[in-house]
Design a protein around this motif. Structure first.
Motif, PDB file in Angstrom:
ATOM      1  N   GLN A   7       0.846  -1.204   0.000  1.00 49.93           N
ATOM      2  CA  GLN A   7       0.000   0.000   0.000  1.00 49.93           C
ATOM      3  C   GLN A   7       0.879   1.251   0.000  1.00 49.93           C
ATOM      4  O   GLN A   7       1.840   1.342   0.773  1.00 49.93           O
ATOM      5  CB  GLN A   7      -0.895   0.012   1.243  1.00 49.93           C
ATOM      6  CG  GLN A   7      -1.940   1.110   1.215  1.00 49.93           C
ATOM      7  CD  GLN A   7      -2.779   1.141   2.487  1.00 49.93           C
ATOM      8  OE1 GLN A   7      -2.314   1.590   3.525  1.00 49.93           O
ATOM      9  NE2 GLN A   7      -4.002   0.643   2.413  1.00 49.93           N
ATOM     10  N   TYR A   8       0.542   2.220  -0.862  1.00 49.67           N
ATOM     11  CA  TYR A   8       1.214   3.522  -0.847  1.00 49.67           C
ATOM     12  C   TYR A   8       0.515   4.424   0.166  1.00 49.67           C
ATOM     13  O   TYR A   8      -0.702   4.361   0.308  1.00 49.67           O
ATOM     14  CB  TYR A   8       1.095   4.218  -2.209  1.00 49.67           C
ATOM     15  CG  TYR A   8       1.740   3.520  -3.371  1.00 49.67           C
ATOM     16  CD1 TYR A   8       3.102   3.212  -3.359  1.00 49.67           C
ATOM     17  CD2 TYR A   8       1.006   3.194  -4.516  1.00 49.67           C
ATOM     18  CE1 TYR A   8       3.695   2.593  -4.449  1.00 49.67           C
ATOM     19  CE2 TYR A   8       1.596   2.582  -5.602  1.00 49.67           C
ATOM     20  CZ  TYR A   8       2.942   2.273  -5.572  1.00 49.67           C
ATOM     21  OH  TYR A   8       3.535   1.660  -6.648  1.00 49.67           O
ATOM     22  N   LEU A  57      14.520   5.999  -5.421  1.00 47.11           N
ATOM     23  CA  LEU A  57      13.701   4.862  -4.994  1.00 47.11           C
ATOM     24  C   LEU A  57      12.578   4.673  -6.015  1.00 47.11           C
ATOM     25  O   LEU A  57      11.509   5.282  -5.906  1.00 47.11           O
ATOM     26  CB  LEU A  57      13.132   5.141  -3.598  1.00 47.11           C
ATOM     27  CG  LEU A  57      12.821   3.927  -2.745  1.00 47.11           C
ATOM     28  CD1 LEU A  57      14.059   3.071  -2.527  1.00 47.11           C
ATOM     29  CD2 LEU A  57      12.237   4.329  -1.417  1.00 47.11           C
ATOM     30  N   SER A  58      12.848   3.815  -7.001  1.00 44.60           N
ATOM     31  CA  SER A  58      11.910   3.713  -8.125  1.00 44.60           C
ATOM     32  C   SER A  58      10.530   3.267  -7.674  1.00 44.60           C
ATOM     33  O   SER A  58       9.541   3.570  -8.332  1.00 44.60           O
ATOM     34  CB  SER A  58      12.470   2.760  -9.185  1.00 44.60           C
ATOM     35  OG  SER A  58      12.633   1.482  -8.623  1.00 44.60           O
ATOM     36  N   ALA A  59      10.427   2.573  -6.540  1.00 43.85           N
ATOM     37  CA  ALA A  59       9.131   2.066  -6.085  1.00 43.85           C
ATOM     38  C   ALA A  59       8.153   3.180  -5.725  1.00 43.85           C
ATOM     39  O   ALA A  59       6.935   2.962  -5.740  1.00 43.85           O
ATOM     40  CB  ALA A  59       9.321   1.148  -4.889  1.00 43.85           C
ATOM     41  N   ILE A  60       8.654   4.363  -5.405  1.00 46.18           N
ATOM     42  CA  ILE A  60       7.737   5.435  -4.988  1.00 46.18           C
ATOM     43  C   ILE A  60       8.075   6.788  -5.608  1.00 46.18           C
ATOM     44  O   ILE A  60       7.431   7.786  -5.294  1.00 46.18           O
ATOM     45  CB  ILE A  60       7.696   5.585  -3.441  1.00 46.18           C
ATOM     46  CG1 ILE A  60       9.094   5.838  -2.877  1.00 46.18           C
ATOM     47  CG2 ILE A  60       7.042   4.405  -2.794  1.00 46.18           C
ATOM     48  CD1 ILE A  60       9.082   6.217  -1.409  1.00 46.18           C
ATOM     49  N   THR A  61       9.031   6.832  -6.493  1.00 47.57           N
ATOM     50  CA  THR A  61       9.537   8.138  -6.939  1.00 47.57           C
ATOM     51  C   THR A  61       8.526   8.963  -7.731  1.00 47.57           C
ATOM     52  O   THR A  61       8.630  10.190  -7.784  1.00 47.57           O
ATOM     53  CB  THR A  61      10.853   7.955  -7.732  1.00 47.57           C
ATOM     54  OG1 THR A  61      11.457   9.225  -7.887  1.00 47.57           O
ATOM     55  CG2 THR A  61      10.610   7.351  -9.113  1.00 47.57           C
ATOM     56  N   ASN A  65       6.994  19.019   5.133  1.00 42.19           N
ATOM     57  CA  ASN A  65       5.540  18.978   5.318  1.00 42.19           C
ATOM     58  C   ASN A  65       4.930  17.643   4.905  1.00 42.19           C
ATOM     59  O   ASN A  65       3.897  17.247   5.435  1.00 42.19           O
ATOM     60  CB  ASN A  65       4.838  20.067   4.491  1.00 42.19           C
ATOM     61  CG  ASN A  65       5.070  21.445   5.038  1.00 42.19           C
ATOM     62  OD1 ASN A  65       5.606  22.310   4.354  1.00 42.19           O
ATOM     63  ND2 ASN A  65       4.690  21.673   6.283  1.00 42.19           N
ATOM     64  N   MET A  66       5.566  16.986   3.935  1.00 40.06           N
ATOM     65  CA  MET A  66       4.901  15.799   3.380  1.00 40.06           C
ATOM     66  C   MET A  66       5.914  14.837   2.772  1.00 40.06           C
ATOM     67  O   MET A  66       6.879  15.265   2.141  1.00 40.06           O
ATOM     68  CB  MET A  66       3.936  16.268   2.287  1.00 40.06           C
ATOM     69  CG  MET A  66       3.089  15.199   1.678  1.00 40.06           C
ATOM     70  SD  MET A  66       2.044  15.921   0.391  1.00 40.06           S
ATOM     71  CE  MET A  66       0.661  16.468   1.348  1.00 40.06           C
ATOM     72  N   PHE A  67       5.713  13.531   3.010  1.00 45.73           N
ATOM     73  CA  PHE A  67       6.500  12.531   2.283  1.00 45.73           C
ATOM     74  C   PHE A  67       5.617  11.325   1.976  1.00 45.73           C
ATOM     75  O   PHE A  67       4.489  11.220   2.457  1.00 45.73           O
ATOM     76  CB  PHE A  67       7.768  12.133   3.049  1.00 45.73           C
ATOM     77  CG  PHE A  67       7.540  11.240   4.242  1.00 45.73           C
ATOM     78  CD1 PHE A  67       7.337  11.772   5.499  1.00 45.73           C
ATOM     79  CD2 PHE A  67       7.540   9.854   4.112  1.00 45.73           C
ATOM     80  CE1 PHE A  67       7.126  10.953   6.606  1.00 45.73           C
ATOM     81  CE2 PHE A  67       7.339   9.024   5.206  1.00 45.73           C
ATOM     82  CZ  PHE A  67       7.129   9.589   6.458  1.00 45.73           C
ATOM     83  N   PHE A  68       6.179  10.404   1.188  1.00 42.90           N
ATOM     84  CA  PHE A  68       5.433   9.236   0.717  1.00 42.90           C
ATOM     85  C   PHE A  68       6.246   7.979   1.011  1.00 42.90           C
ATOM     86  O   PHE A  68       7.467   8.014   1.008  1.00 42.90           O
ATOM     87  CB  PHE A  68       5.211   9.332  -0.800  1.00 42.90           C
ATOM     88  CG  PHE A  68       4.467  10.574  -1.191  1.00 42.90           C
ATOM     89  CD1 PHE A  68       3.114  10.537  -1.446  1.00 42.90           C
ATOM     90  CD2 PHE A  68       5.133  11.796  -1.264  1.00 42.90           C
ATOM     91  CE1 PHE A  68       2.428  11.694  -1.772  1.00 42.90           C
ATOM     92  CE2 PHE A  68       4.456  12.952  -1.585  1.00 42.90           C
ATOM     93  CZ  PHE A  68       3.099  12.907  -1.834  1.00 42.90           C
ATOM     94  N   THR A  69       5.533   6.909   1.233  1.00 45.99           N
ATOM     95  CA  THR A  69       6.251   5.640   1.362  1.00 45.99           C
ATOM     96  C   THR A  69       5.319   4.505   0.975  1.00 45.99           C
ATOM     97  O   THR A  69       4.164   4.722   0.604  1.00 45.99           O
ATOM     98  CB  THR A  69       6.848   5.454   2.778  1.00 45.99           C
ATOM     99  OG1 THR A  69       7.743   4.331   2.765  1.00 45.99           O
ATOM    100  CG2 THR A  69       5.808   5.238   3.841  1.00 45.99           C
ATOM    101  N   THR A  70       5.849   3.294   1.031  1.00 50.71           N
ATOM    102  CA  THR A  70       5.035   2.120   0.700  1.00 50.71           C
ATOM    103  C   THR A  70       5.243   1.060   1.775  1.00 50.71           C
ATOM    104  O   THR A  70       6.321   0.982   2.375  1.00 50.71           O
ATOM    105  CB  THR A  70       5.421   1.560  -0.692  1.00 50.71           C
ATOM    106  OG1 THR A  70       4.613   0.424  -0.978  1.00 50.71           O
ATOM    107  CG2 THR A  70       6.877   1.156  -0.774  1.00 50.71           C
ATOM    108  N   TRP A  71       4.207   0.280   2.019  1.00 53.87           N
ATOM    109  CA  TRP A  71       4.269  -0.747   3.062  1.00 53.87           C
ATOM    110  C   TRP A  71       3.801  -2.084   2.511  1.00 53.87           C
ATOM    111  O   TRP A  71       2.808  -2.138   1.784  1.00 53.87           O
ATOM    112  CB  TRP A  71       3.351  -0.380   4.229  1.00 53.87           C
ATOM    113  CG  TRP A  71       3.784   0.835   4.978  1.00 53.87           C
ATOM    114  CD1 TRP A  71       3.327   2.109   4.805  1.00 53.87           C
ATOM    115  CD2 TRP A  71       4.753   0.910   6.019  1.00 53.87           C
ATOM    116  NE1 TRP A  71       3.960   2.958   5.667  1.00 53.87           N
ATOM    117  CE2 TRP A  71       4.834   2.252   6.430  1.00 53.87           C
ATOM    118  CE3 TRP A  71       5.559  -0.038   6.650  1.00 53.87           C
ATOM    119  CZ2 TRP A  71       5.696   2.674   7.444  1.00 53.87           C
ATOM    120  CZ3 TRP A  71       6.416   0.384   7.669  1.00 53.87           C
ATOM    121  CH2 TRP A  71       6.475   1.722   8.048  1.00 53.87           C
TER     122      TRP A  71
END
Lengths: 317, 531
Positions: free
Chosen positions: B287-288, B380-384, B427-433
């Motif tokens: 999940q992103y 990080l190609s998975a979330i870039t 303020n904001m970032f993204f990741t994946t789990w």
């Protein structure tokens, strides 16, 4: 000559000291924190602070530098934060593939480029010269990874003569013999040598063509020497200094800068170790590698400078 | 050196290279007894408690065993444990180990080893920490029995001990488990189905495992991570190949047998390529998420967070980052949509971008146009690609976005900083789990809402923490589900973070490899066979 060598070797020490200072402080000033990478995605700021303290990264930078320099002076480059191994052991493990790649590439490039460049100079404006010019433009312009993928497609995927990737050591318990070692390296050598053939051939052509204009060449021909003897023993021998300089620079560049080729062919050399260390902010490994690369640059330059005396007896240090 | 000597030396060297001497006698194994597997990342760290890296967790499953494991239906089943019981008051748990379990150094697995391993695990793992907050002490009345004495009854004992994803409570010898959790272990000895060949390990190149011939497998059929662990290979090599194109070439050429995570761009080609097949061992997928910094303007204002949540739509993220329609799916739940606590009844969150409504809310909240510092990991190609989509969607709703590009190492260092965005904060970032990491309120990092000591973004929401404590004490499944849903409602009410959709990343195998087990995201090498 002896005093020249001693002077040059002593000069290595301040160079390395400056390099150590630069790399150490630049790494600490750059963004990124090894503790944050180690802590992982579900850590908290508190976890990261604890890891920093455990690794001694919360100490003043100068104190950290003095501690590290003290270790280096005793031949200890420190421990990798991630791999939990001494940096010297990691470097030793990765040295063989990189040296095999670098030296093989240079050997191949020299064997191809020097005769080609000499012949092009000898028959300047001919088809070989024009072909070499075109090849040199292509060799400089086409990115290494494109050449690599093309070679893999032809020789590994279609003809299936050579493997796609990997590295097998030439000696030791995991060795499968010289041929297995060589098979893995033929495509990487071809890939990397493209640009070096282009570079060395261009320099050879320019130097030899210049030498061919000299009076002693006319004298040699007047003596009745064969064209081959004129070209090799008189023109090429006198054009050797710039060629050797370029080869020396090539070796130094190859030791530290074959990341793309190592990545495409999955060769576990110093290039991929450097990239991993940078991406993970593995400070001890980066510092150790930069020192090693600097040392190899200095020593290769020294070797090249020393070779001038042998190549051109007029030169005295 | 004279020129003649030089020429002689060169000739000798060339002859040595040219003579293909001594092809050493290899202890050649039959091809179907060797498996070559390309993991999704370089295996650098070997201690699965010290790091949460998935590749290290997967290495852990090769060589270690666990007390309990999750089966294909998500149920926790005994693994090293023969039997277990709990007292009537729920304050004493007794675990009996299976007989014959032994470490790779030949020593038997004892309850002392189990106790030491669990203590070390709990010092690093979030869920382990929650469990051990209930534990009064561990007793080892005999070599095969572990007794867990609780301060009060706890409902998550089995879930914690059977936790599938990082950090997994792997069992190792007590002398190794005595290493503090903040230090890496130096020896890698487990009691699992494979033995790690430390002498052949080359970080960045290859990790080698040999079959543990003394492994005592369970008799049940394999199911997920549970049941028997039949091993059909004498040797498994994890081959590190970083370049996706080289991974593709290597499996098509038959140089490797499995590539764990081929890139999405190759998915269609791989499906049509002869000699290989695409299978999915982790159908629950990943999940992103998009995370706000709750302590600095403008996202310290819940209404502005809600406006941002309304501004983003999941479909665009899936289309852009995954690009293969059948591998992405929309999911409004904060728990993976295939998991037991999934709940798509989310009145505050539709998952569909509504820029008009977001703009309205933004105006109502009094947004002053302060640019949002959005961090984008370029390596990080998975979330870039996620931040690029978010920027466009947020700007369409009236936000100003300051997209800052950096590598992942810089991002993770910066996200730990509580400074204002204008002074090096964010303020904001993204990741994946992976689904297994966020399928419970107790394992999901985003639900750590303890404010300054919580997860990055530092949401201070005592209601979530209270509900989590209640969850750990809720014995009925239905009660846990209700609490999980209540937590989710608070997450969306307060716009704690935003789920951006789910995706799967199937594996590619050579056609002659079969028996890939479906697990909660862990590629296991048992059950596999090669013709």
């Amino acid at each position: 000559m002896g005093s020249f060598l001693i002077r040059r070797l002593l000069a290595v020490l301040p160079v390395l000291l400056v390099v150590s200072l630069l790399v150490f402080f630049m790494l600490r000033l750059a963004p990124g924190d090894p503790a944050a990478v180690i802590a992982g995605n579900n850590a908290t700021s508190e976890d990261i602070a604890n890891i920093r303290a455990h690794m001694g990264l919360d100490k003043p930078i100068v104190a950290q530098y003095v501690l590290w320099l003290g270790q280096v002076l005793q031949g200890d480059l420190g421990y990798s934060y991630y791999l939990s191994k001494p940096v010297t052991a990691l470097v030793a493990q990765r040295m063989e593939p990189t040296l095999a790649l670098a030296l093989g590439t240079v050997l191949m490039a020299v064997c191809i480029a020097v005769p080609l460049g000499s012949l092009a100079a000898w028959r300047m404006g001919g088809w070989l010269d024009r072909g070499l010019s075109a090849f040199s433009v292509a060799g400089f312009s086409v990115p290494v990874f494109v050449i690599a993928y093309l070679l893999i497609y032809v020789f590994a995927m279609q003809l299936q003569w050579l493997p796609v990737q990997g590295y097998k050591p030439i000696s030791g318990a995991q060795s499968q013999g010289t041929w297995a070692w060589m098979r893995q390296l033929i495509l990487p050598w071809l890939t990397l040598s493209t640009v070096y053939v282009a570079l060395i051939a261009r320099i050879t052509r320019a130097s030899v063509s210049e030498a061919l204009q000299e009076d002693f060449i006319r004298t040699a021909r007047a003596k009745g020497l064969s064209e081959l003897a004129v070209l090799v023993r008189h023109a090429l021998a006198n054009a050797a200094v710039p060629i050797v300089t370029v080869i020396g620079i090539g070796v130094a560049l190859l030791i530290g800068g074959v990341v793309v080729t190592e990545t495409v062919y999955a060769i576990p050399g110093l290039g991929s170790l450097t990239v991993d260390a940078v991406l993970n902010r593995d400070f001890p490994v980066i510092q150790g590698l930069v020192l090693l690369f600097s040392l190899s640059y200095v020593l290769i330059n020294l070797l090249v400078d020393t070779s001038y005396v042998w190549l051109d007896p007029r030169i005295r240090h | 050196m004279s020129r003649r000597l030089f020429v002689q030396a060169m000739t000798a060297t060339l002859m040595a290279v040219g003579t293909f001497v001594h092809v050493q006698a290899q202890n050649a194994l039959p091809a179907n007894k060797v498996l070559r597997f390309v993991p999704h990342a370089n295996l650098a760290v070997l201690d699965p408690i010290w790091t949460t890296a998935y590749v290290t967790r997967n290495h852990g499953y090769m060589i270690y065993d666990t007390l309990f494991s999750e089966d294909a239906k998500g149920k926790i089943q005994p693994q090293m444990v023969q039997s277990y019981s709990t007292s009537k008051d729920g304050k004493v748990w007794t675990f009996k180990l299976r007989s014959g379990l032994a470490f790779h150094d030949g020593k038997p697995v004892t309850s002392e080893d189990v106790a030491a391993s669990l203590k070390r695990w709990s010092s690093r793992d979030t869920m382990g920490g929650v469990l051990f907050a209930f534990v009064d002490k561990l007793e080892t009345p005999d070599a095969n029995t572990l007794r867990m004495l609780m301060k009060e009854p706890c409902a998550i004992v089995l879930e914690a001990l059977g936790k599938a994803s990082s950090n997994v409570p792997f069992i190792m010898p007590a002398r190794i488990a005595a290493t503090p959790g903040t230090e890496q272990i130096k020896e890698h000895i487990g009691s699992g189905p494979f033995i790690f060949k430390a002498d052949e390990f080359k970080p960045g190149a290859v990790a080698v495992y040999e079959r543990n011939t003394k492994y005592v497998s369970r008799t049940e059929a394999p199911s997920g991570l549970a049941g028997g662990r039949p091993v059909n290979f004498d040797r498994v090599e994890w081959v590190i190949i970083r370049d996706p194109q080289t991974q593709f070439n290597a499996i098509v050429a038959g140089e490797v047998d499995i590539v764990e995570q081929p890139s999405f761009e190759q998915y269609d080609t791989l499906k049509k390529t002869a000699g290989v097949k695409v299978e999915d061992f982790a159908p629950a997928g990943f999940q992103y998420i998009m995370r706000f910094n709750h302590i600095h303007p403008p996202f310290n204002n819940p209404k502005i967070r809600q406006a941002a949540m309304l501004a983003v739509g999941q479909q665009a993220f899936i289309n852009t980052q995954v690009g293969v329609p059948e591998l992405g799916r929309l999911c409004r739940s904060i728990y993976p949509c295939s998991s037991q606590f999934a709940d798509e009844n989310t009145p505050h969150f539709t998952g569909v971008a509504n820029p008009a409504k977001a703009r309205e809310l933004l105006k109502e909240a009094g947004y002053d146009g302060t640019p949002i510092v959005m961090m984008r990991p370029t390596d990080l190609s998975a979330i870039t690609k996620l931040p690029l989509v978010a920027k466009q969607q947020l700007e369409a709703a009236g936000f100003k976005v300051d997209l800052q590009q950096m590598d992942w190492a810089s991002l993770v260092a910066r996200r730990a900083k509580k400074d204002p965005p204008s002074q090096g904060g964010w303020n904001m970032f993204f990741t994946t789990w992976a689904a297994g990491d966020i399928d419970s309120p107790l394992t999901s990092a985003m639900l750590n809402a303890k404010g300054a000591t919580g997860w990055f973004g530092w949401q201070d929401e005592p209601r979530i923490e209270e509900l989590k404590a209640k969850f750990a004490r809720a014995h009925e499944g239905s009660e846990q589900k209700k609490i999980a849903s209540d937590i989710q409602s608070i997450v969306f009410e307060t716009a704690s973070f935003v789920p951006l959709g789910e995706y799967r990343n199937p594996t590619v195998l050579r056609n002659n490899v079969s028996g890939l087990l479906q697990t909660p995201g862990i590629p296991v090498m048992w059950g596999l066979a090669k013709r």
